[in-house]
Design a protein around this motif. Structure first.
Motif, PDB file in Angstrom:
ATOM      1  N   UNK A  52       0.846  -1.199   0.000  1.00  0.00           N
ATOM      2  CA  UNK A  52       0.000   0.000   0.000  1.00  0.00           C
ATOM      3  C   UNK A  52       0.882   1.249   0.000  1.00  0.00           C
ATOM      4  N   UNK A  53       1.928   1.232   0.797  1.00  0.00           N
ATOM      5  CA  UNK A  53       2.840   2.383   0.849  1.00  0.00           C
ATOM      6  C   UNK A  53       3.506   2.609  -0.509  1.00  0.00           C
ATOM      7  N   UNK A  54       3.870   1.537  -1.182  1.00  0.00           N
ATOM      8  CA  UNK A  54       4.486   1.661  -2.502  1.00  0.00           C
ATOM      9  C   UNK A  54       3.477   2.222  -3.515  1.00  0.00           C
ATOM     10  N   UNK A  55       2.243   1.790  -3.436  1.00  0.00           N
ATOM     11  CA  UNK A  55       1.206   2.321  -4.324  1.00  0.00           C
ATOM     12  C   UNK A  55       0.941   3.795  -4.031  1.00  0.00           C
ATOM     13  N   UNK A  56       0.997   4.157  -2.755  1.00  0.00           N
ATOM     14  CA  UNK A  56       0.832   5.563  -2.399  1.00  0.00           C
ATOM     15  C   UNK A  56       2.005   6.389  -2.914  1.00  0.00           C
ATOM     16  N   UNK A  57       3.197   5.846  -2.856  1.00  0.00           N
ATOM     17  CA  UNK A  57       4.394   6.574  -3.281  1.00  0.00           C
ATOM     18  C   UNK A  57       4.318   6.986  -4.752  1.00  0.00           C
ATOM     19  N   UNK A  58       3.744   6.130  -5.586  1.00  0.00           N
ATOM     20  CA  UNK A  58       3.673   6.449  -7.021  1.00  0.00           C
ATOM     21  C   UNK A  58       2.335   7.083  -7.397  1.00  0.00           C
ATOM     22  N   UNK A  59       1.482   7.334  -6.400  1.00  0.00           N
ATOM     23  CA  UNK A  59       0.250   8.053  -6.675  1.00  0.00           C
ATOM     24  C   UNK A  59      -0.921   7.222  -7.128  1.00  0.00           C
ATOM     25  N   UNK A  60      -0.886   5.908  -6.895  1.00  0.00           N
ATOM     26  CA  UNK A  60      -2.007   5.054  -7.298  1.00  0.00           C
ATOM     27  C   UNK A  60      -3.062   4.918  -6.195  1.00  0.00           C
ATOM     28  N   UNK A  61      -2.666   5.115  -4.954  1.00  0.00           N
ATOM     29  CA  UNK A  61      -3.624   5.181  -3.851  1.00  0.00           C
ATOM     30  C   UNK A  61      -3.318   6.431  -3.032  1.00  0.00           C
ATOM     31  N   UNK A  62      -4.279   6.857  -2.242  1.00  0.00           N
ATOM     32  CA  UNK A  62      -4.065   8.021  -1.381  1.00  0.00           C
ATOM     33  C   UNK A  62      -4.727   7.767  -0.030  1.00  0.00           C
ATOM     34  N   UNK A  63      -4.161   8.413   0.964  1.00  0.00           N
ATOM     35  CA  UNK A  63      -4.715   8.324   2.318  1.00  0.00           C
ATOM     36  C   UNK A  63      -5.934   9.237   2.389  1.00  0.00           C
ATOM     37  N   UNK A  64      -7.042   8.706   2.848  1.00  0.00           N
ATOM     38  CA  UNK A  64      -8.296   9.473   2.839  1.00  0.00           C
ATOM     39  C   UNK A  64      -8.875   9.681   4.233  1.00  0.00           C
ATOM     40  N   UNK A  65      -8.191   9.211   5.268  1.00  0.00           N
ATOM     41  CA  UNK A  65      -8.713   9.414   6.618  1.00  0.00           C
ATOM     42  C   UNK A  65      -8.157   8.370   7.569  1.00  0.00           C
ATOM     43  N   UNK A  66      -8.798   8.259   8.714  1.00  0.00           N
ATOM     44  CA  UNK A  66      -8.385   7.276   9.705  1.00  0.00           C
ATOM     45  C   UNK A  66      -9.578   6.895  10.560  1.00  0.00           C
ATOM     46  N   UNK A  67      -9.421   5.768  11.238  1.00  0.00           N
ATOM     47  CA  UNK A  67     -10.471   5.339  12.161  1.00  0.00           C
ATOM     48  C   UNK A  67      -9.829   4.589  13.312  1.00  0.00           C
ATOM     49  N   UNK A  68     -10.535   4.571  14.434  1.00  0.00           N
ATOM     50  CA  UNK A  68     -10.005   3.901  15.620  1.00  0.00           C
ATOM     51  C   UNK A  68     -10.466   2.450  15.629  1.00  0.00           C
ATOM     52  N   UNK A  69      -9.521   1.561  15.847  1.00  0.00           N
ATOM     53  CA  UNK A  69      -9.808   0.129  15.975  1.00  0.00           C
ATOM     54  C   UNK A  69      -9.229  -0.321  17.313  1.00  0.00           C
ATOM     55  N   UNK A  70     -10.090  -0.348  18.337  1.00  0.00           N
ATOM     56  CA  UNK A  70      -9.617  -0.655  19.677  1.00  0.00           C
ATOM     57  C   UNK A  70      -8.719   0.462  20.177  1.00  0.00           C
ATOM     58  N   UNK A  71      -7.493   0.107  20.529  1.00  0.00           N
ATOM     59  CA  UNK A  71      -6.541   1.113  20.998  1.00  0.00           C
ATOM     60  C   UNK A  71      -5.679   1.674  19.872  1.00  0.00           C
ATOM     61  N   UNK A  72      -5.930   1.202  18.665  1.00  0.00           N
ATOM     62  CA  UNK A  72      -5.125   1.623  17.524  1.00  0.00           C
ATOM     63  C   UNK A  72      -5.894   2.590  16.633  1.00  0.00           C
ATOM     64  N   UNK A  73      -5.160   3.446  15.940  1.00  0.00           N
ATOM     65  CA  UNK A  73      -5.743   4.312  14.929  1.00  0.00           C
ATOM     66  C   UNK A  73      -5.224   3.851  13.569  1.00  0.00           C
TER      67      UNK A  73
END
Length: 201
Positions: A52-73
């Motif tokens: 996913x990070x590699x796809x984001x690096x070349x612009x094929x995916x983008x971060x669109x937000x976040x959500x909480x899953x238990x104690x993790x974001x």
């Protein structure tokens, strides 16, 4: 998210070529975290997160937000387009091709028309595949033999004169718009000396 995006550079094509990344892009047609994608693909989370990070690096995916899953974001990602098409230009490393397009306007128009048809076909395929739509489309292909420039000019003139009344008749009506394309070019098949007109709707 765009409906269709073109891949037109070698680095992006190389990133797209990995099989698991194609599956990840399919899973990210809707926003999801790498962990959710990993479960859906039955792949290790760390592996999916790397891709996913590699796809984001070349612009094929983008971060669109976040959500909480238990104690993790968790970060949420989405593909930048529902469908990707590879432009033939990505393989044009020789500058002579670019020069030829600049020198021959009709040839550049033919190449651009082919790319637009590729994008339109991919978009319509998605509507059929994911929306269950029946696509009203047609493609007519024929072959003619033209001896030289005079015959090519005469053919195009007569063709335009023949279809002109139809275009005027149906061009002003209400209804869903359709695109009609006429492309006339020499048949590029090895050993061929024919000229092939194509009309696609």
């Amino acid at each position: 998210m765009e409906a269709v995006a073109s891949v037109a550079d070698l680095e992006t094509l190389q990133a797209l070529a990995h099989p698991i990344r194609l599956r990840i892009l399919g899973a990210l047609r809707a926003p999801a975290s790498p962990a959710v994608v990993a479960r859906g693909l039955d792949e290790p989370r760390q592996k999916v997160n790397y891709h996913v990070k590699e796809l984001e690096r070349v612009g094929l995916v983008r971060r669109v937000g976040e959500r909480r899953a238990g104690n993790l974001v968790e970060s949420l990602y989405e593909a930048v387009a529902a469908t990707f098409v590879v432009s033939p230009r990505v393989a044009w490393t020789d500058p002579r091709r670019t020069g030829a397009l600049a020198d021959q306007v009709a040839l550049e128009t033919l190449v651009a028309t082919g790319e637009r048809l590729q994008r339109a076909a991919a978009l319509l395929l998605d509507r059929a595949a994911f929306d269950g739509e029946q696509i009203a489309s047609a493609a007519v292909e024929a072959e003619v033999r033209l001896a030289g420039e005079a015959q090519r000019t005469a053919f195009l003139s007569e063709y335009v004169a023949a279809v002109g009344p139809l275009l005027r008749k149906y061009g002003d009506r209400d209804g869903e718009p359709y695109r009609v394309v006429l492309a006339v070019h020499p048949d590029p098949s090895p050993g061929s000396v024919t000229t092939e007109p194509q009309e696609e709707t």
